[in-house]
Design an enzyme around this catalytic site. Structure first.
Site, PDB file in Angstrom:
ATOM      1  N   ILE A  60     -52.244  37.246   9.095  1.00 51.74           N
ATOM      2  CA  ILE A  60     -50.791  37.450   8.961  1.00 51.74           C
ATOM      3  C   ILE A  60     -50.150  37.376  10.349  1.00 51.74           C
ATOM      4  O   ILE A  60     -49.788  38.378  10.954  1.00 51.74           O
ATOM      5  CB  ILE A  60     -50.474  38.783   8.246  1.00 51.74           C
ATOM      6  CG1 ILE A  60     -51.300  38.942   6.970  1.00 51.74           C
ATOM      7  CG2 ILE A  60     -48.972  38.871   7.930  1.00 51.74           C
ATOM      8  CD1 ILE A  60     -51.079  37.878   5.917  1.00 51.74           C
TER       9      ILE A  60
ATOM     10  N   HIS B  42     -37.165  36.255  10.238  1.00 50.43           N
ATOM     11  CA  HIS B  42     -36.895  34.813  10.235  1.00 50.43           C
ATOM     12  C   HIS B  42     -36.297  34.371   8.889  1.00 50.43           C
ATOM     13  O   HIS B  42     -36.600  34.948   7.846  1.00 50.43           O
ATOM     14  CB  HIS B  42     -38.195  34.036  10.465  1.00 50.43           C
ATOM     15  CG  HIS B  42     -38.867  34.346  11.761  1.00 50.43           C
ATOM     16  ND1 HIS B  42     -38.403  33.886  12.965  1.00 50.43           N
ATOM     17  CD2 HIS B  42     -39.980  35.076  12.048  1.00 50.43           C
ATOM     18  CE1 HIS B  42     -39.208  34.312  13.944  1.00 50.43           C
ATOM     19  NE2 HIS B  42     -40.169  35.046  13.409  1.00 50.43           N
TER      20      HIS B  42
END
Lengths: 416, 123, 484
Positions: C339, C49
């Protein structure tokens, strides 16, 4: 780059027959490319009997049927390469293949016969939900493990799909000591040959659940069970009908798909119905000089018809190479009411020979009439006591019956 | 008595209806599309017979199993007994097509024969 | 005494191991599964991303932006496939268009390149964007990577530089001693103990459970959030050339169409909070929802080209942000928990931060002088015929194709078995060399892969596992006559 007159992709029943057909018509420069360690294709793992009734008028096992054709290939001295994978075919007939002896090699063909067979539909293609543990196989993969390599993939088996491979595997697994808990079929009728229902399921009292599908798979490491549900007329599972089976294996016999990828690289156009190539009456695709036959063209249920189709295709590929092919304008062939698909999709007008059409009905037809219409006019009608989608039907039209064909030939079913 | 079953003689799969007398002999059959269906029905009512296919262990061959078939059909209820005979066999390549692997298996007047040839492979 | 022990060999554990392996210190990785990348990392979108999305001021934002910048060089160094495809976030109404403005501002604040365009212009570039799309934010630094490959690449280079990977070791107890931690692990009933100065928790959805072995009073918990996906076959003209994001909602980035690095297309994921941390099953209703939701942003989706569906779990932290810290109560216990997305992108940045700024800064470990680079995985796809034939001349088995769908040769499979962190299972081979990842889903190649694994590992085919140690392919051989 070497040039070969005729390259045949695939050394199974279709490819071997095509090679023989071409050889018998005078072609000598033929090369068969086969990915497995032997010629014979899928027949080598189909160790059950029932092959050859139509072609040889006797009942053979798959390996013996294959061996007869293999002997012919040897006798004719037709060249073949084993353990060889074709990677690409171009529209101008350059074939890239590889094996451990020649490495990556290109060869130019004057004509190509596509005879790569089909592959099995997978769990992913039919979206069976649940976990993804070991223990889910297509029936054909389990068949290879069992019949050629001697490994048992499970002891408590459930089978989804009543296609012939699934039924045959139900019997084979039972004979080899596994317990087959049941076979589920999403359709309201079986998709396999009726005699396989008798000798593979009923003989061993294996239940068949029609209008059922697998709706869950349990087990994180190895399958620990599955769930089936009844489906409604839209094939959607009906809540509340779930049944759980404790098993270690789920085998799938949920359809076969022509292995057409290579043809697509060469620009061969496909039929959305058969998933195989669009062909004319000599099984030539829309790409000139590229022919197709056997299960890569459309999925068959009887190998004898594959061999016949291969011989016919090989013979015509020979005529193409020898410039003896009679070219003519082509008329469309289409599937009318009640017909799932019909092959070939195109037929040359002004033919001097008979044409055999292969078709499947859309659903079970009892006491129905098959009509052949040429430009709207019925030229032939045949009464049939029963036709089922699981069985490919064929009808042969004589040259004179096709004389008046101008634009379209339609096959349709008339029911009372 | 009436019995219903599917004819296994050919892929047509005729649905047969057989009438039998008290001794189990066929008195009438319907649903068959050929002569062979009739004799099949007769046999099926008396002693159902089946062809059996399986494999035997083979060494020095391309694969570890050799496909085999009965040379003639055997009684259906003998299938598992014949299977345990087949399971005992271990042979070596080369094998010829139709070579006899077990002669007169279980005394049934049928042999277990190789349903393909297999060449010897040197490892 | 071991210097540093990492629990978990997902992408996060691998990244920490990789950046630590540059230093002169002894590193051990304990992984409860039979391979690397078996938890959250196995079922990941594979998107690198840009960093436009996370809330300002979060660790997610910081490490996402940094990670994105690291990826091109990192992948080049590790010989991992990476493609900077760019991405579109698309709006289908005025309200969504307003949100795109916010995202754009956020991107610009973070020096992330971006560009706005109207629906028409976006469809010029991505013809299969839905006709309802009126506005798009283009994010050219977005990329795609194979999450298995990057995990493996980092772990392999770490192992090459002395890191020790212990598979099938499930940590069952952690005891704090004055200067070290004692870690007890179990492998098939066998108990082992090790002593380690540092302990790093990279255990994904189990982050809270593992920490609880040491600390009863947790200030966070992890909720597994399931996401389901479809995989489309690689076709001549892929559906989309870059990830297509809808405008984000409260439950995440929404349902995407993602071109994978291997030219498949992934459709998904949805988002569902669940309880069972092992539950990765798919279900009909959710998959139907994905199909429906996607039609908002993308058209002409070839649903008949679906070859697989799968589900994965994201470790969603109760804090809303990554939890990356040395625990105050437990010195040298380093928390790397929660995470979730954008974890794959952030992993290298987090790994480097932990190695350089937490551990090396405190310990003054020196850098290795004999650092080894990973050898390039042998990959024939994309090479010319002459180049391929050079491989065949060296080893004829590069000329034998085992997987026809993905064109994988026997030589490539053998290479992935014999490398550091080599493949031991059918699934591990698929994760490294891709046989079984294509349209036939292993129907053709699996028997051959089993045969190759058995031969190369010197084991019986009966011992070959599909994935975990409890997932045998075969239950027996035929013809084992009774009494023998």
């Amino acid at each position: 780059m070497n040039t070969v007159e005729l390259v045949i992709i695939g050394g199974g029943s279709a490819g071997m027959a095509a090679a023989c057909g071409a050889y018998e018509a005078g072609v000598r420069d033929i090369l068969i490319l086969e990915r497995d360690k032997e010629l014979g294709g899928i027949l080598l793992q189909c160790i059950h009997n029932g092959f050859g009734l139509h072609y040889y008028k006797e009942e053979l096992s798959g390996p013996e049927y294959a061996e007869r054709w293999e002997k012919k290939i040897e006798e004719y001295g037709i060249a073949y390469r084993l353990d060889t994978m074709v990677l690409d075919i171009t529209a101008d007939k350059v074939i890239t293949y590889t094996n451990t002896v020649e490495g990556y090699t290109k060869v130019r063909a004057k004509a190509i016969v596509l005879a790569m067979g089909c592959r099995e539909r997978t769990r992913g293609a039919i979206h069976i939900p649940g976990f993804r543990p070991a223990g889910v196989w297509t029936a054909g993969t389990a068949q290879r493990y069992l019949n050629m390599e001697g490994y048992l993939v499970g002891r408590r088996i459930f089978i989804l799909g009543s296609g012939d491979i699934g039924l045959i595997m139900a019997r084979r697994m039972t004979l080899e000591g596994a317990e087959v808990l049941g076979v589920a079929e999403i359709m309201p009728y079986s998709n396999g040959l009726p005699r396989n229902i008798q000798q593979c399921l009923r003989d061993f009292e294996i239940p068949l659940y029609l209008s059922h599908t697998v709706t869950n798979v349990f087990g994180k490491d190895r399958v620990s069970g599955i769930e089936i549900s009844q489906v409604n007329q839209k094939f959607e599972p009906i809540a509340g009908t779930e049944k759980r089976f404790d098993c270690d294996t789920l085998l799938l016999s949920v359809g076969l798909i022509p292995e057409t990828q290579l043809g697509q690289n060469a620009g061969v156009l496909l039929s959305p119905k058969t998933k195989g190539a669009l062909v004319n009456d000599i099984n030539e695709t829309e790409t000139e000089g590229i022919f197709s036959c056997g299960n890569v063209l459309h999925v068959h249920d009887v190998v004898d018809f594959v061999s016949e189709e291969g011989l016919h295709t090989g013979k015509n590929a020979a005529a193409y190479l020898q410039n003896k092919l009679m070219r003519a304008e082509e008329a469309n062939v289409s599937a009318g009411a009640g017909i799932g698909y019909v092959l070939p999709q195109r037929v040359r007008k002004t033919l001097a020979e008979a044409v055999t059409f292969s078709f499947r009905v859309t659903d079970v037809k009892k006491n129905a009439e098959l009509l052949v219409k040429v430009d709207g006019k019925v030229v032939k009608s045949v009464k049939k006591r029963q036709m089922i989608p699981a069985e490919m039907e064929r009808i042969t039209l004589k040259a004179e019956e096709l004389n008046d064909l101008q634009s379209e030939l339609v096959l349709e079913i008339r029911e009372d | 008595m009436e019995k219903k079953f599917i004819c296994i003689v050919c892929p047509m799969g005729c649905e047969l209806t057989a009438e039998t007398d008290k001794q189990g002999n066929l008195t009438a059959v319907a649903g068959n599309r050929c002569k062979r269906g009739e004799s099949y029905a007769e046999q099926e009512c008396k002693t159902p017979m089946r062809m059996l296919t399986s494999t035997v262990r083979i060494e020095k061959a391309l694969y570890q199993r050799l496909p085999v078939i009965t040379s003639a059909s055997i009684p259906k209820d003998m299938i598992f007994q014949v299977m345990s005979e087949i399971d005992r066999v271990k042979i070596e390549a080369p094998v010829e097509l139709r070579q006899i692997i077990i002669k007169n298996v279980c005394g049934l007047s049928a042999d277990i024969i190789a349903s393909r040839s297999m060449a010897e492979v040197h490892q | 005494m071991i210097d540093i022990t990492i629990i978990g060999a997902g992408v996060m554990g691998a990244a920490v191991a990789y950046y630590l392996s540059r230093y002169n210190c002894q590193v051990v990785v304990l992984e409860k599964e039979n391979d690397v990348a078996e938890g959250t990392s196995i079922a990941n979108s594979g998107i690198v991303h840009s960093g436009h999305d996370p809330k300002p001021g979060t660790l997610k934002a910081k490490f996402n932006v940094e990670g994105n910048r690291m990826y091109p060089d990192l992948c080049a160094h590790l010989h991992v496939l990476f493609k900077q495809t760019g991405a579109f976030v698309v709006a289908v109404n005025e309200e969504e268009k307003q949100i795109l403005q916010v995202l754009k501002e956020q991107a610009l604040d973070r020096q992330i390149p971006c560009q706005e365009m109207d629906g028409e212009a976006a469809r010029q570039i991505e013809p299969n964007l839905s006709d309802d799309v009126i506005w798009a934010l283009s994010l050219p630094t977005t990329g795609v990577v194979d999450p298995w490959e990057i995990t493996l690449g980092m772990m392999e280079e770490a192992v090459l530089n002395g890191c020790e990977l212990r598979l099938n070791e499930k940590v069952v107890a952690i005891t704090e001693r004055p200067d070290f931690y004692e870690v007890t692990s179990e492998n098939n009933g066998q108990i082992s103990k090790l002593q380690t100065r540092y302990l790093i928790n990279c255990t994904g959805v189990y982050g809270d459970d593992v920490y609880r072995l040491l600390e009863p009073e947790l200030d966070f918990f992890i909720t597994p959030r399931k996401g389901q996906y479809f995989v489309l076959d690689n076709t001549i003209a892929p559906l989309v050339g870059r990830p297509i994001y809808p405008v984000p909602s409260t439950v995440g980035k929404g349902i995407l169409a993602i071109p994978s690095i291997h030219e498949n297309v992934l459709l998904g994921p949805d988002s569902e909070e669940i309880k069972d941390k092992e539950n990765v099953d798919t279900d009909r209703a959710r998959l139907a929802f994905i199909r429906q939701a996607l039609t908002k942003t993308v058209k002409n989706i070839p649903f008949d080209k679906i070859i697989r569906s799968f589900a994965g779990l994201r470790p969603t932290p109760s804090t809303g942000d990554f939890i990356i810290r040395e625990e105050e109560k437990h010195p040298r216990f380093i928390q790397v928990s929660g995470i979730e997305s954008p974890g794959l992108t952030a992993a290298p940045a987090i790994g480097k931060y932990i190695a350089d700024e937490i551990i090396a800064a405190a310990t003054k470990y020196g850098l290795k002088t004999n650092y080894q680079n990973r050898r390039k995985p042998l990959r024939l796809a994309g090479l010319s015929i002459d180049e391929k034939n050079k491989y065949v001349q060296a080893d004829a088995r590069f000329g034998r194709i085992i997987c026809r769908c993905e064109s994988v040769s026997e030589g490539e499979i053998i290479d992935c078995i014999h490398r550091p962190v080599g493949a031991r299972t059918v699934k591990a081979v698929k994760k490294r060399a891709r046989p079984g990842a294509g349209r036939c889903q292993g129907g053709f190649c699996e028997p051959r892969v089993v045969e190759i694994l058995a031969r190369e590992l010197g084991i019986s085919p009966m011992e070959v596992m599909f994935d975990s140690q409890r997932s045998p392919i075969f239950v027996g051989e035929t013809k084992q006559a009774k009494g023998e």
